[in-house]
Design a protein around this motif. Structure first.
Motif, PDB file in Angstrom:
ATOM      1  N   ALA A  58       0.835  -1.203   0.000  1.00 15.14           N
ATOM      2  CA  ALA A  58       0.000   0.000   0.000  1.00 15.14           C
ATOM      3  C   ALA A  58       0.870   1.253   0.000  1.00 15.14           C
ATOM      4  O   ALA A  58       0.567   2.233  -0.700  1.00 15.14           O
ATOM      5  CB  ALA A  58      -0.935  -0.009   1.209  1.00 15.14           C
ATOM      6  N   GLN A  59       1.967   1.242   0.746  1.00 18.42           N
ATOM      7  CA  GLN A  59       2.890   2.371   0.757  1.00 18.42           C
ATOM      8  C   GLN A  59       3.496   2.597  -0.625  1.00 18.42           C
ATOM      9  O   GLN A  59       3.602   3.737  -1.096  1.00 18.42           O
ATOM     10  CB  GLN A  59       4.017   2.144   1.774  1.00 18.42           C
ATOM     11  CG  GLN A  59       3.614   2.304   3.210  1.00 18.42           C
ATOM     12  CD  GLN A  59       4.768   1.971   4.154  1.00 18.42           C
ATOM     13  OE1 GLN A  59       5.712   1.272   3.784  1.00 18.42           O
ATOM     14  NE2 GLN A  59       4.669   2.478   5.376  1.00 18.42           N
ATOM     15  N   ILE A  60       3.899   1.519  -1.260  1.00 22.49           N
ATOM     16  CA  ILE A  60       4.479   1.617  -2.598  1.00 22.49           C
ATOM     17  C   ILE A  60       3.461   2.188  -3.572  1.00 22.49           C
ATOM     18  O   ILE A  60       3.787   3.047  -4.399  1.00 22.49           O
ATOM     19  CB  ILE A  60       4.996   0.236  -3.065  1.00 22.49           C
ATOM     20  CG1 ILE A  60       6.223  -0.162  -2.244  1.00 22.49           C
ATOM     21  CG2 ILE A  60       5.318   0.248  -4.558  1.00 22.49           C
ATOM     22  CD1 ILE A  60       6.669  -1.595  -2.451  1.00 22.49           C
ATOM     23  N   SER A  61       2.242   1.715  -3.450  1.00 26.49           N
ATOM     24  CA  SER A  61       1.183   2.217  -4.331  1.00 26.49           C
ATOM     25  C   SER A  61       0.974   3.716  -4.123  1.00 26.49           C
ATOM     26  O   SER A  61       0.842   4.477  -5.099  1.00 26.49           O
ATOM     27  CB  SER A  61      -0.105   1.442  -4.070  1.00 26.49           C
ATOM     28  OG  SER A  61      -1.131   1.905  -4.892  1.00 26.49           O
ATOM     29  N   ARG A  62       0.935   4.159  -2.877  1.00 18.79           N
ATOM     30  CA  ARG A  62       0.770   5.591  -2.593  1.00 18.79           C
ATOM     31  C   ARG A  62       1.955   6.405  -3.124  1.00 18.79           C
ATOM     32  O   ARG A  62       1.779   7.488  -3.674  1.00 18.79           O
ATOM     33  CB  ARG A  62       0.594   5.823  -1.089  1.00 18.79           C
ATOM     34  CG  ARG A  62      -0.791   5.473  -0.573  1.00 18.79           C
ATOM     35  CD  ARG A  62      -1.010   5.960   0.850  1.00 18.79           C
ATOM     36  NE  ARG A  62      -0.028   5.455   1.812  1.00 18.79           N
ATOM     37  CZ  ARG A  62      -0.144   4.286   2.466  1.00 18.79           C
ATOM     38  NH1 ARG A  62      -1.188   3.505   2.255  1.00 18.79           N
ATOM     39  NH2 ARG A  62       0.769   3.913   3.328  1.00 18.79           N
ATOM     40  N   ARG A  75       3.888   5.638  -5.632  1.00 23.25           N
ATOM     41  CA  ARG A  75       3.783   5.670  -7.100  1.00 23.25           C
ATOM     42  C   ARG A  75       2.767   6.718  -7.538  1.00 23.25           C
ATOM     43  O   ARG A  75       2.975   7.416  -8.529  1.00 23.25           O
ATOM     44  CB  ARG A  75       3.411   4.293  -7.643  1.00 23.25           C
ATOM     45  CG  ARG A  75       4.577   3.343  -7.653  1.00 23.25           C
ATOM     46  CD  ARG A  75       4.203   2.051  -8.325  1.00 23.25           C
ATOM     47  NE  ARG A  75       5.387   1.213  -8.426  1.00 23.25           N
ATOM     48  CZ  ARG A  75       5.369  -0.059  -8.682  1.00 23.25           C
ATOM     49  NH1 ARG A  75       4.211  -0.676  -8.906  1.00 23.25           N
ATOM     50  NH2 ARG A  75       6.480  -0.747  -8.753  1.00 23.25           N
ATOM     51  N   GLU A  76       1.671   6.781  -6.829  1.00 23.12           N
ATOM     52  CA  GLU A  76       0.647   7.787  -7.141  1.00 23.12           C
ATOM     53  C   GLU A  76       1.199   9.197  -6.960  1.00 23.12           C
ATOM     54  O   GLU A  76       0.950  10.089  -7.770  1.00 23.12           O
ATOM     55  CB  GLU A  76      -0.603   7.598  -6.280  1.00 23.12           C
ATOM     56  CG  GLU A  76      -1.450   6.405  -6.670  1.00 23.12           C
ATOM     57  CD  GLU A  76      -2.629   6.201  -5.724  1.00 23.12           C
ATOM     58  OE1 GLU A  76      -2.961   7.149  -4.950  1.00 23.12           O
ATOM     59  OE2 GLU A  76      -3.209   5.115  -5.759  1.00 23.12           O
ATOM     60  N   GLN A  77       1.954   9.398  -5.883  1.00 26.30           N
ATOM     61  CA  GLN A  77       2.525  10.710  -5.628  1.00 26.30           C
ATOM     62  C   GLN A  77       3.551  11.103  -6.690  1.00 26.30           C
ATOM     63  O   GLN A  77       3.681  12.282  -7.043  1.00 26.30           O
ATOM     64  CB  GLN A  77       3.200  10.747  -4.244  1.00 26.30           C
ATOM     65  CG  GLN A  77       2.229  10.718  -3.095  1.00 26.30           C
ATOM     66  CD  GLN A  77       2.925  10.620  -1.744  1.00 26.30           C
ATOM     67  OE1 GLN A  77       4.151  10.486  -1.662  1.00 26.30           O
ATOM     68  NE2 GLN A  77       2.134  10.661  -0.680  1.00 26.30           N
ATOM     69  N   LEU A  78       4.250  10.111  -7.196  1.00 19.57           N
ATOM     70  CA  LEU A  78       5.256  10.376  -8.226  1.00 19.57           C
ATOM     71  C   LEU A  78       4.644  10.445  -9.622  1.00 19.57           C
ATOM     72  O   LEU A  78       5.337  10.699 -10.594  1.00 19.57           O
ATOM     73  CB  LEU A  78       6.355   9.302  -8.197  1.00 19.57           C
ATOM     74  CG  LEU A  78       7.243   9.303  -6.940  1.00 19.57           C
ATOM     75  CD1 LEU A  78       8.153   8.095  -6.927  1.00 19.57           C
ATOM     76  CD2 LEU A  78       8.054  10.595  -6.872  1.00 19.57           C
ATOM     77  N   GLY A  79       3.372  10.147  -9.716  1.00 14.96           N
ATOM     78  CA  GLY A  79       2.694  10.173 -11.010  1.00 14.96           C
ATOM     79  C   GLY A  79       2.968   8.937 -11.850  1.00 14.96           C
ATOM     80  O   GLY A  79       2.768   8.963 -13.064  1.00 14.96           O
ATOM     81  N   MET A  80       3.411   7.865 -11.212  1.00  8.09           N
ATOM     82  CA  MET A  80       3.675   6.632 -11.945  1.00  8.09           C
ATOM     83  C   MET A  80       2.427   5.768 -11.928  1.00  8.09           C
ATOM     84  O   MET A  80       1.699   5.724 -10.956  1.00  8.09           O
ATOM     85  CB  MET A  80       4.828   5.852 -11.294  1.00  8.09           C
ATOM     86  CG  MET A  80       6.134   6.614 -11.250  1.00  8.09           C
ATOM     87  SD  MET A  80       7.388   5.752 -10.284  1.00  8.09           S
ATOM     88  CE  MET A  80       7.682   4.314 -11.273  1.00  8.09           C
ATOM     89  N   GLU A  81       2.193   5.113 -13.028  1.00 10.57           N
ATOM     90  CA  GLU A  81       1.060   4.181 -13.068  1.00 10.57           C
ATOM     91  C   GLU A  81       1.576   2.778 -12.822  1.00 10.57           C
ATOM     92  O   GLU A  81       2.693   2.450 -13.146  1.00 10.57           O
ATOM     93  CB  GLU A  81       0.359   4.260 -14.429  1.00 10.57           C
ATOM     94  CG  GLU A  81      -0.322   5.579 -14.629  1.00 10.57           C
ATOM     95  CD  GLU A  81      -1.158   5.565 -15.892  1.00 10.57           C
ATOM     96  OE1 GLU A  81      -1.579   4.479 -16.320  1.00 10.57           O
ATOM     97  OE2 GLU A  81      -1.367   6.639 -16.425  1.00 10.57           O
ATOM     98  N   GLN A  82       0.706   1.956 -12.332  1.00  8.50           N
ATOM     99  CA  GLN A  82       1.103   0.574 -12.048  1.00  8.50           C
ATOM    100  C   GLN A  82       1.000  -0.291 -13.261  1.00  8.50           C
ATOM    101  O   GLN A  82       0.200  -0.235 -14.094  1.00  8.50           O
ATOM    102  CB  GLN A  82       0.250  -0.016 -10.944  1.00  8.50           C
ATOM    103  CG  GLN A  82       0.522   0.645  -9.623  1.00  8.50           C
ATOM    104  CD  GLN A  82      -0.314   0.020  -8.510  1.00  8.50           C
ATOM    105  OE1 GLN A  82      -1.350  -0.571  -8.745  1.00  8.50           O
ATOM    106  NE2 GLN A  82       0.141   0.185  -7.289  1.00  8.50           N
TER     107      GLN A  82
END
Length: 126
Positions: free
Chosen positions: A113-117, A119-126
């Motif tokens: 969940a931290q990694i996902s957040r 990535r979102e903050q960095l503007g990266m998509e999964q």
């Protein structure tokens, strides 16, 4: 008649020797104090690993088996005490392992969940 008395005496001596050997074999079985101690320690480790939260059934089974082992020991049934103590230790070890697994899975989910957040903050998509 003297031959039959000698035979009877030999038979009696053999029976007495057999009886002594049987009593010695029964008396030489050490009490399962090491097994009981190991089971108590295993239950304590499971409790310390929060098994009551993550592996309640296994922990309860270990505690019941430990109680049975202690009861059998106090009543002099060493074989049942040893069997129950070994089973209690195994159940407690299982509870500890399942508890540690659940805790690790919880931590893994938090990290994901931290990694996902991030990535979102960095503007990266999964």
């Amino acid at each position: 008649m003297p031959a039959s008395i000698a035979q009877f005496r030999s038979l009696l001596q053999a029976l007495a020797l057999g009886f002594v050997l049987v009593l010695t074999a029964c008396a030489s079985t050490p009490p399962p104090t090491a097994e009981l101690s190991a089971a108590q320690q295993a239950v304590a480790r499971a409790v310390d690993a929060d098994a009551d939260q993550y592996a309640r059934a296994e922990l309860e089974q270990a505690q019941v088996l430990l109680s049975q082992a202690q009861s059998a020991m106090s009543s002099g049934n060493q074989r049942d005490a040893r069997t129950a103590a070994v089973a209690a230790a195994a159940s407690a070890d299982l509870a500890r392992a399942r508890s540690r697994e659940a805790a690790a899975n919880t931590e893994l989910a938090q990290r994901r969940a931290q990694i996902s957040r991030l990535r979102e903050q960095l503007g990266m998509e999964q």
